[in-house]
Design a protein around this motif. Sequence first.
Motif, short mmCIF file in Angstrom:
data_model
loop_
_atom_site.label_atom_id
_atom_site.label_comp_id
_atom_site.label_asym_id
_atom_site.label_seq_id
_atom_site.Cartn_x
_atom_site.Cartn_y
_atom_site.Cartn_z
N LYS A 131 -76.85 134.12 -79.06
CA LYS A 131 -77.84 134.02 -80.14
C LYS A 131 -78.17 132.57 -80.48
CE LYS A 131 -77.67 136.96 -83.55
NZ LYS A 131 -77.21 137.79 -84.69
N ARG A 132 -77.96 131.71 -79.50
CA ARG A 132 -78.19 130.27 -79.70
C ARG A 132 -79.59 129.98 -80.26
NH1 ARG A 132 -75.74 126.00 -77.22
NH2 ARG A 132 -74.65 127.51 -75.89
N ASP A 133 -80.59 130.66 -79.71
CA ASP A 133 -81.96 130.40 -80.15
C ASP A 133 -82.18 130.80 -81.61
OD1 ASP A 133 -82.56 129.41 -77.67
OD2 ASP A 133 -83.53 131.25 -76.95
N PHE A 134 -81.52 131.86 -82.05
CA PHE A 134 -81.63 132.25 -83.46
C PHE A 134 -80.96 131.22 -84.36
CE2 PHE A 134 -82.15 136.32 -81.30
CZ PHE A 134 -83.19 136.90 -82.02
N HIS A 135 -79.79 130.74 -83.96
CA HIS A 135 -79.04 129.81 -84.80
C HIS A 135 -79.73 128.46 -84.93
CE1 HIS A 135 -75.45 132.39 -83.33
NE2 HIS A 135 -76.02 132.94 -84.38
N ARG A 136 -80.59 128.15 -83.98
CA ARG A 136 -81.33 126.89 -84.06
C ARG A 136 -82.15 126.81 -85.34
NH1 ARG A 136 -83.68 127.07 -79.30
NH2 ARG A 136 -81.89 126.08 -78.29
N ALA A 137 -82.50 127.97 -85.90
CA ALA A 137 -83.28 127.99 -87.14
C ALA A 137 -82.53 127.30 -88.28
CB ALA A 137 -83.60 129.43 -87.53
N LEU A 138 -81.20 127.32 -88.25
CA LEU A 138 -80.43 126.66 -89.30
C LEU A 138 -80.51 125.15 -89.15
CD1 LEU A 138 -77.31 129.00 -89.45
CD2 LEU A 138 -79.33 129.02 -90.94
N PHE A 139 -80.53 124.65 -87.92
CA PHE A 139 -80.74 123.21 -87.72
C PHE A 139 -82.11 122.80 -88.23
CE2 PHE A 139 -77.56 123.70 -84.16
CZ PHE A 139 -76.64 122.78 -84.64
N VAL A 140 -83.11 123.64 -87.98
CA VAL A 140 -84.46 123.35 -88.46
C VAL A 140 -84.48 123.30 -89.99
CG1 VAL A 140 -86.84 124.21 -88.58
CG2 VAL A 140 -85.57 124.32 -86.42
N ALA A 141 -83.79 124.25 -90.62
CA ALA A 141 -83.73 124.28 -92.08
C ALA A 141 -83.05 123.03 -92.63
CB ALA A 141 -83.01 125.53 -92.54
N ALA A 142 -81.96 122.61 -91.97
CA ALA A 142 -81.28 121.38 -92.39
C ALA A 142 -82.22 120.19 -92.25
CB ALA A 142 -80.03 121.15 -91.55
N GLY A 143 -83.00 120.17 -91.17
CA GLY A 143 -83.95 119.09 -90.98
C GLY A 143 -85.01 119.07 -92.06
N GLY A 144 -85.42 120.25 -92.53
CA GLY A 144 -86.39 120.32 -93.62
C GLY A 144 -85.84 119.72 -94.90
N LEU A 145 -84.58 120.00 -95.21
CA LEU A 145 -83.97 119.42 -96.40
C LEU A 145 -83.85 117.91 -96.25
CD1 LEU A 145 -81.09 121.92 -97.30
CD2 LEU A 145 -83.32 121.66 -98.41
N ARG A 146 -83.48 117.45 -95.06
CA ARG A 146 -83.37 116.01 -94.86
C ARG A 146 -84.73 115.33 -95.03
NH1 ARG A 146 -83.92 111.75 -91.51
NH2 ARG A 146 -82.20 110.23 -91.53
N GLU A 147 -85.76 115.95 -94.49
CA GLU A 147 -87.10 115.36 -94.61
C GLU A 147 -87.51 115.25 -96.07
OE1 GLU A 147 -91.68 116.09 -93.02
OE2 GLU A 147 -90.10 117.52 -92.51
N ARG A 148 -87.24 116.30 -96.84
CA ARG A 148 -87.57 116.23 -98.26
C ARG A 148 -86.78 115.14 -98.96
NH1 ARG A 148 -86.39 121.23 -102.28
NH2 ARG A 148 -84.26 120.44 -102.02
N ARG A 149 -85.48 115.06 -98.65
CA ARG A 149 -84.62 114.05 -99.28
C ARG A 149 -85.08 112.64 -98.97
NH1 ARG A 149 -80.26 111.56 -97.09
NH2 ARG A 149 -80.07 113.13 -95.43
N THR A 150 -85.34 112.37 -97.70
CA THR A 150 -85.70 111.00 -97.32
C THR A 150 -87.13 110.65 -97.70
OG1 THR A 150 -86.25 111.75 -95.07
CG2 THR A 150 -84.02 110.91 -95.44
N THR A 151 -87.97 111.66 -97.92
CA THR A 151 -89.30 111.38 -98.46
C THR A 151 -89.19 110.81 -99.88
OG1 THR A 151 -90.39 113.07 -97.13
CG2 THR A 151 -91.50 112.43 -99.17
N HIS A 152 -88.28 111.37 -100.65
CA HIS A 152 -88.11 110.93 -102.03
C HIS A 152 -87.13 109.77 -102.18
CE1 HIS A 152 -90.55 114.09 -103.78
NE2 HIS A 152 -89.99 114.95 -102.95
N MET A 153 -86.25 109.60 -101.20
CA MET A 153 -85.30 108.49 -101.22
C MET A 153 -85.04 108.05 -99.78
SD MET A 153 -83.41 106.43 -103.05
CE MET A 153 -83.31 107.27 -104.64
N PRO A 154 -85.87 107.15 -99.26
CA PRO A 154 -85.67 106.69 -97.88
C PRO A 154 -84.27 106.16 -97.65
CG PRO A 154 -87.77 105.91 -98.75
CD PRO A 154 -87.02 106.50 -99.90
N GLU A 155 -83.73 106.38 -96.46
CA GLU A 155 -82.38 105.90 -96.14
C GLU A 155 -82.27 104.39 -96.34
OE1 GLU A 155 -79.73 107.52 -95.41
OE2 GLU A 155 -80.34 109.51 -94.73
N SER A 156 -83.33 103.67 -96.03
CA SER A 156 -83.29 102.21 -96.16
C SER A 156 -83.10 101.77 -97.61
CB SER A 156 -84.58 101.61 -95.60
OG SER A 156 -85.72 102.12 -96.28
N ALA A 157 -83.54 102.62 -98.54
CA ALA A 157 -83.38 102.29 -99.96
C ALA A 157 -82.09 102.88 -100.52
CB ALA A 157 -84.58 102.82 -100.74
N GLY A 158 -81.80 104.14 -100.18
CA GLY A 158 -80.68 104.83 -100.79
C GLY A 158 -79.32 104.48 -100.23
#
Length: 230
Positions: A131-158
């Motif tokens: 079910k590797r292909d199904f579980h990849r959806a969780l990596f995508v979801a984590a990436g979405g949270l990271r994108e939101r976080r770094t949009t509001h607080m870039p790594e270079s600043a935070g």
Amino acid sequence: MNTEGMGTRGGKARGGRREAAETTWSHPLNPEAGMTPMPSDPREVEAALRAGRISLRLTPYYGFRYGERGVRFTRSDSAFLATLPEHDEATIKRQVEWLAGVLSNRGMPSVLLEQHLRVLARELTRAVPEKRDFHRALFVAAGGLRERRTTHMPESAGRPIGEAFPAAAGLPNTRLARGTGHLLVAAVADERAGIPNAVPSIETFFLDGATFPPRFLEAARRTIERARGA
């Protein structure tokens, strides 16, 4: 993690067969979790429990603040997250963002859920490789949270703000001390993303004068101020 019945999306349904079921069914991983869903495949359940144990080790803050109750909800929450790949991408995104808000409002910045989703995806893939292909959806979801976080607080600043916390607090430059600084910065990122209680809920713990010495308290306050000004 501690969401108190998160599978009901903030409340229990009343009336009919569902209410009757809730009065007789006890969640096998956490009696306080209500009707929170969990996988039917025992391999996925064990992978979710293993991922929860890893996340607890990676983030000692869970244990310091939430104790055994936090351990119980980590078990049921992780099992719930393991069911998400059964759904379409929009549903997964909606559920993860909802859960991120619930957790952050209770003192767990969404960076922690982001981290756990990656751990969980790896453990599920190892346990159920077909079910590797199904579980990849969780990596995508984590990436979405990271994108939101770094949009509001870039790594270079935070990141520099979080990394400066140990010295300011008079602590050794350990992973645990740096992690505290990064949690405070991540709470500010969540606040900017529209999670109203993200900062106050973490201040309740890290600005407690009965728990931490004055220098630590001042460093925590200053870290939050710097993050808000970044």
